[in-house]
Design a protein around this motif. Structure first.
Motif, PDB file in Angstrom:
ATOM      1  N   LYS A   1      11.560   3.826  39.953  1.00 36.39           N
ATOM      2  CA  LYS A   1      12.496   3.438  38.907  1.00 36.39           C
ATOM      3  C   LYS A   1      13.253   4.675  38.478  1.00 36.39           C
ATOM      4  N   GLU A   2      14.563   4.572  38.454  1.00 33.88           N
ATOM      5  CA  GLU A   2      15.381   5.730  38.121  1.00 33.88           C
ATOM      6  C   GLU A   2      15.024   6.246  36.734  1.00 33.88           C
ATOM      7  N   GLY A   3      14.760   7.552  36.667  1.00 33.15           N
ATOM      8  CA  GLY A   3      14.416   8.162  35.394  1.00 33.15           C
ATOM      9  C   GLY A   3      12.949   8.068  35.027  1.00 33.15           C
ATOM     10  N   TRP A   4      12.117   7.546  35.952  1.00 32.20           N
ATOM     11  CA  TRP A   4      10.684   7.410  35.690  1.00 32.20           C
ATOM     12  C   TRP A   4       9.889   8.069  36.814  1.00 32.20           C
ATOM     13  N   THR A   5       8.660   8.479  36.494  1.00 34.94           N
ATOM     14  CA  THR A   5       7.727   8.985  37.493  1.00 34.94           C
ATOM     15  C   THR A   5       6.463   8.139  37.449  1.00 34.94           C
ATOM     16  N   TYR A   6       6.118   7.547  38.591  1.00 38.74           N
ATOM     17  CA  TYR A   6       4.904   6.734  38.703  1.00 38.74           C
ATOM     18  C   TYR A   6       3.937   7.383  39.687  1.00 38.74           C
ATOM     19  N   ALA A   7       2.653   7.246  39.396  1.00 39.44           N
ATOM     20  CA  ALA A   7       1.641   7.677  40.353  1.00 39.44           C
ATOM     21  C   ALA A   7       1.520   6.618  41.442  1.00 39.44           C
ATOM     22  N   PRO A   8       1.318   7.021  42.706  1.00 36.34           N
ATOM     23  CA  PRO A   8       1.079   6.034  43.767  1.00 36.34           C
ATOM     24  C   PRO A   8      -0.175   5.222  43.444  1.00 36.34           C
ATOM     25  N   MET A   9      -0.164   3.966  43.853  1.00 37.78           N
ATOM     26  CA  MET A   9      -1.294   3.071  43.576  1.00 37.78           C
ATOM     27  C   MET A   9      -1.969   2.672  44.883  1.00 37.78           C
ATOM     28  N   LEU A  10      -3.271   2.523  44.836  1.00 33.04           N
ATOM     29  CA  LEU A  10      -4.040   2.041  45.975  1.00 33.04           C
ATOM     30  C   LEU A  10      -4.792   0.781  45.555  1.00 33.04           C
ATOM     31  N   ALA A  11      -4.743  -0.235  46.394  1.00 31.89           N
ATOM     32  CA  ALA A  11      -5.459  -1.482  46.114  1.00 31.89           C
ATOM     33  C   ALA A  11      -6.389  -1.804  47.276  1.00 31.89           C
ATOM     34  N   TYR A  12      -7.638  -2.089  46.953  1.00 31.76           N
ATOM     35  CA  TYR A  12      -8.606  -2.501  47.971  1.00 31.76           C
ATOM     36  C   TYR A  12      -8.728  -4.020  47.950  1.00 31.76           C
ATOM     37  N   VAL A  13      -8.556  -4.638  49.119  1.00 36.68           N
ATOM     38  CA  VAL A  13      -8.676  -6.089  49.254  1.00 36.68           C
ATOM     39  C   VAL A  13      -9.821  -6.384  50.220  1.00 36.68           C
ATOM     40  N   PRO A  14     -10.900  -7.044  49.764  1.00 36.00           N
ATOM     41  CA  PRO A  14     -12.013  -7.365  50.661  1.00 36.00           C
ATOM     42  C   PRO A  14     -11.601  -8.386  51.725  1.00 36.00           C
ATOM     43  N   VAL A  15     -12.271  -8.327  52.857  1.00 27.68           N
ATOM     44  CA  VAL A  15     -12.055  -9.318  53.908  1.00 27.68           C
ATOM     45  C   VAL A  15     -12.510 -10.684  53.399  1.00 27.68           C
ATOM     46  N   ASP A  16     -11.799 -11.737  53.791  1.00 33.07           N
ATOM     47  CA  ASP A  16     -12.101 -13.121  53.427  1.00 33.07           C
ATOM     48  C   ASP A  16     -11.845 -13.416  51.950  1.00 33.07           C
ATOM     49  N   SER A  17     -11.257 -12.469  51.214  1.00 31.16           N
ATOM     50  CA  SER A  17     -11.106 -12.669  49.772  1.00 31.16           C
ATOM     51  C   SER A  17      -9.926 -13.576  49.447  1.00 31.16           C
ATOM     52  N   THR A  18     -10.114 -14.395  48.438  1.00 27.01           N
ATOM     53  CA  THR A  18      -9.012 -15.180  47.869  1.00 27.01           C
ATOM     54  C   THR A  18      -8.869 -14.870  46.379  1.00 27.01           C
ATOM     55  N   THR A  19      -9.555 -13.827  45.953  1.00 25.33           N
ATOM     56  CA  THR A  19      -9.547 -13.440  44.542  1.00 25.33           C
ATOM     57  C   THR A  19      -8.378 -12.495  44.263  1.00 25.33           C
ATOM     58  N   ASP A  20      -7.707 -12.688  43.109  1.00 30.16           N
ATOM     59  CA  ASP A  20      -6.609 -11.802  42.731  1.00 30.16           C
ATOM     60  C   ASP A  20      -7.098 -10.372  42.558  1.00 30.16           C
ATOM     61  N   VAL A  21      -6.266  -9.437  42.972  1.00 26.92           N
ATOM     62  CA  VAL A  21      -6.538  -8.015  42.763  1.00 26.92           C
ATOM     63  C   VAL A  21      -5.474  -7.487  41.803  1.00 26.92           C
ATOM     64  N   ASN A  22      -5.900  -6.963  40.675  1.00 22.90           N
ATOM     65  CA  ASN A  22      -4.973  -6.497  39.643  1.00 22.90           C
ATOM     66  C   ASN A  22      -4.872  -4.978  39.658  1.00 22.90           C
ATOM     67  N   VAL A  23      -3.661  -4.494  39.729  1.00 28.22           N
ATOM     68  CA  VAL A  23      -3.405  -3.057  39.761  1.00 28.22           C
ATOM     69  C   VAL A  23      -2.464  -2.717  38.607  1.00 28.22           C
ATOM     70  N   THR A  24      -2.787  -1.675  37.874  1.00 32.23           N
ATOM     71  CA  THR A  24      -1.946  -1.237  36.750  1.00 32.23           C
ATOM     72  C   THR A  24      -1.202   0.036  37.125  1.00 32.23           C
ATOM     73  N   ALA A  25       0.122  -0.035  37.057  1.00 38.57           N
ATOM     74  CA  ALA A  25       0.940   1.149  37.355  1.00 38.57           C
ATOM     75  C   ALA A  25       0.879   2.117  36.185  1.00 38.57           C
ATOM     76  N   LYS A  26       0.817   3.389  36.512  1.00 37.70           N
ATOM     77  CA  LYS A  26       0.797   4.422  35.484  1.00 37.70           C
ATOM     78  C   LYS A  26       2.015   5.315  35.684  1.00 37.70           C
ATOM     79  N   GLY A  27       2.849   5.369  34.659  1.00 41.71           N
ATOM     80  CA  GLY A  27       4.057   6.177  34.762  1.00 41.71           C
ATOM     81  C   GLY A  27       4.654   6.429  33.397  1.00 41.71           C
ATOM     82  N   GLU A  28       5.583   7.373  33.348  1.00 46.42           N
ATOM     83  CA  GLU A  28       6.267   7.710  32.111  1.00 46.42           C
ATOM     84  C   GLU A  28       7.736   7.957  32.401  1.00 46.42           C
ATOM     85  N   GLU A  29       8.563   7.684  31.399  1.00 43.75           N
ATOM     86  CA  GLU A  29       9.994   7.941  31.529  1.00 43.75           C
ATOM     87  C   GLU A  29      10.248   9.441  31.500  1.00 43.75           C
TER      88      GLU A  29
END
Length: 454
Positions: free
Chosen positions: A120-148
């Motif tokens: 996002k222009e004018g913002w810095t975000y940390a890269p995010m990593l998400a682990y998804v298990p095999v056979d999973s149908t469960t939602d995986v929630n990731v929170t972005a961390k960044g500041e203007e």
């Protein structure tokens, strides 16, 4: 095992249909790439996605290094604990995250590890990593961390005009940028450059830094030796624990004699952030232009204002600490104009006195007190250069000059002369007087001659 996966994990159907949801990145462009995928033939059931092996090797990391807790614990929150080498890996892989996420979520059809990038222009975000298990149908929630990446600068006294010799206090506000603990060489610095002023740094005029309102420790930052120079740099020793905090920097500058309405006081403060000191920084520039006010005199003839008068000399008075002082003089040009530059709009003690009249005219002799210097609404202009990630915001403080419409008109009266009435005046009396004197002289000499003959 660290990954908590074994070959038996793949005995069931390997179909995955999990939704990865990203929050905290409103307005950002989200992209992703899978960097670890299932592998029946490996001991732990995982492999690096082909093409990314060298990035892992260069960073000195393995798949096991990505996960330090069991996947079952992390799956619910989409969290992955990282180590200090991860920054190098993520920087080398972030350009590969080219699959665009529509909205704030995407469907993972294969188990593994996904790298998610928010931009996002004018913002810095940390890269995010998400682990998804095999056979999973469960939602995986990731929170972005960044500041203007923003920085704001203002004169401490709102609407303050400037004059040569003034000491001006400035306040800079910036957000402490967010970079995760993986980054060991984060750049975060604030630089201010002055035009028509120099920084004043001493015991009475210190540079102060606060973080979330509390004085920052001297180990948190360094300040360049900038006394009596036009550049000041505050370089922060980055601490990810302070990410998102409000940073406030205050310092002082002394306005140079060169300041004028045509060459105002100008300050450009730049905030630079980058994941490494030698990386390409994201910059935000905030420019404050403070225009001094001026007093313009127009000298004209009393009976004909179209006649402008050259050569009138004026003295500008100002009361300083209770003492009336002449602070400048000016002479009208061939257009009848004289200008006093670099006045203080807040000062109400200015007045002008004529000390020498134009040739053929009398001195005005009146104290002309100046009034009418009022602050205009500041104008702001924002320019964004996405190629170099620079956002420039310029705010100009200007004032209506002293006098009506910025001009004080002063009239002069011509010197007095003997009037001509159109009659014969004293001429006839002068002639008559001369005749009488000649006649008297003639009679005197005639009388004397008679006396001599006797």
């Amino acid at each position: 095992m660290v990954l908590g996966m074994s070959m038996t994990s793949f005995a069931a159907d390997e179909t995955t249909n999990a939704t990865v949801k990203i929050s905290g990145a409103d307005g950002a462009t989200l992209t992703y790439v899978q960097i670890v995928e299932p592998d029946r033939g490996s001991e732990d059931g995982w492999k690096i996605v082909p093409g990314f092996e060298k990035a892992f090797t260069d960073a000195g990391l393995t798949i096991k290094d990505l996960l330090q807790n069991t996947p079952d614990t992390n799956a619910a929150q989409g969290k992955i604990t990282s180590n200090t080498k991860l920054s190098a890996l993520l920087e080398s892989l972030r350009l590969n995250a080219t699959t665009t996420i529509t909205g704030n979520q995407f469907t993972a059809t294969k188990g593994g590890v996904y790298l998610i990038i928010a931009d996002k222009e004018g913002w810095t975000y940390a890269p995010m990593l998400a682990y998804v298990p095999v056979d999973s149908t469960t939602d995986v929630n990731v929170t972005a961390k960044g500041e203007e990446n923003q920085v704001r600068k203002a004169i401490s006294a709102d609407g303050q005009s400037v004059a040569a010799g003034d000491i001006v206090k400035y306040t800079v506000n910036a957000n402490y940028p967010f970079y995760s603990s993986n980054y060991e060489d984060v750049l975060f610095k604030v630089t201010d450059t002055l035009t028509n002023a120099n920084f004043l740094i001493d015991a009475t005029h210190p540079v102060t830094v606060t973080i979330n309102g509390a004085p920052a420790a001297r180990t948190d930052y360094t300040v360049s030796d900038s006394n009596e120079t036009d550049t000041l740099t505050v370089n922060f020793n980055y601490d990810y624990n302070k990410a998102g905090a409000t940073v406030e920097i205050t310092y002082y500058a002394k306005v140079s004699e060169s300041v004028s309405s045509e060459s105002p006081l100008k300050n450009k403060v730049t905030s630079e952030t980058a994941s490494t000191h030698d990386g390409t920084p994201t910059k935000t520039e905030y420019i404050v232009i403070s225009t001094p006010v001026k007093a313009t005199i127009k000298k004209v003839d009393l009976t004909d204002s179209t006649i402008t008068l050259e050569g009138a000399v004026f003295a500008l008075h100002r009361v300083v600490n209770g003492t009336d002082m002449v602070v400048a003089t000016a002479t009208t040009d061939d257009n009848g104009i004289a200008t006093f530059n670099g006045l203080d709009a807040q000062d109400t003690t200015y007045y002008i006195v004529e000390t020498q009249a134009p040739s053929g005219y009398k001195i005005d002799g009146i104290e002309h007190h100046l009034s009418g210097a009022t602050a205009n609404e500041p104008t702001t202009n924002t320019v964004k250069d996405s190629a170099t990630k620079i956002t420039t915001i310029t705010t100009t403080y200007s004032f209506t000059d002293f006098g009506e419409s910025g001009i004080t008109t002063i009239t002069n009266t011509k010197l007095s002369a003997l009037p001509s009435t159109g009659g014969i005046g004293t001429t006839i009396f002068t002639i008559a007087g001369c005749v009488i004197m000649i006649a008297a002289a003639g009679l005197f000499f005639a009388s004397r001659k008679k006396s001599d003959n006797k």
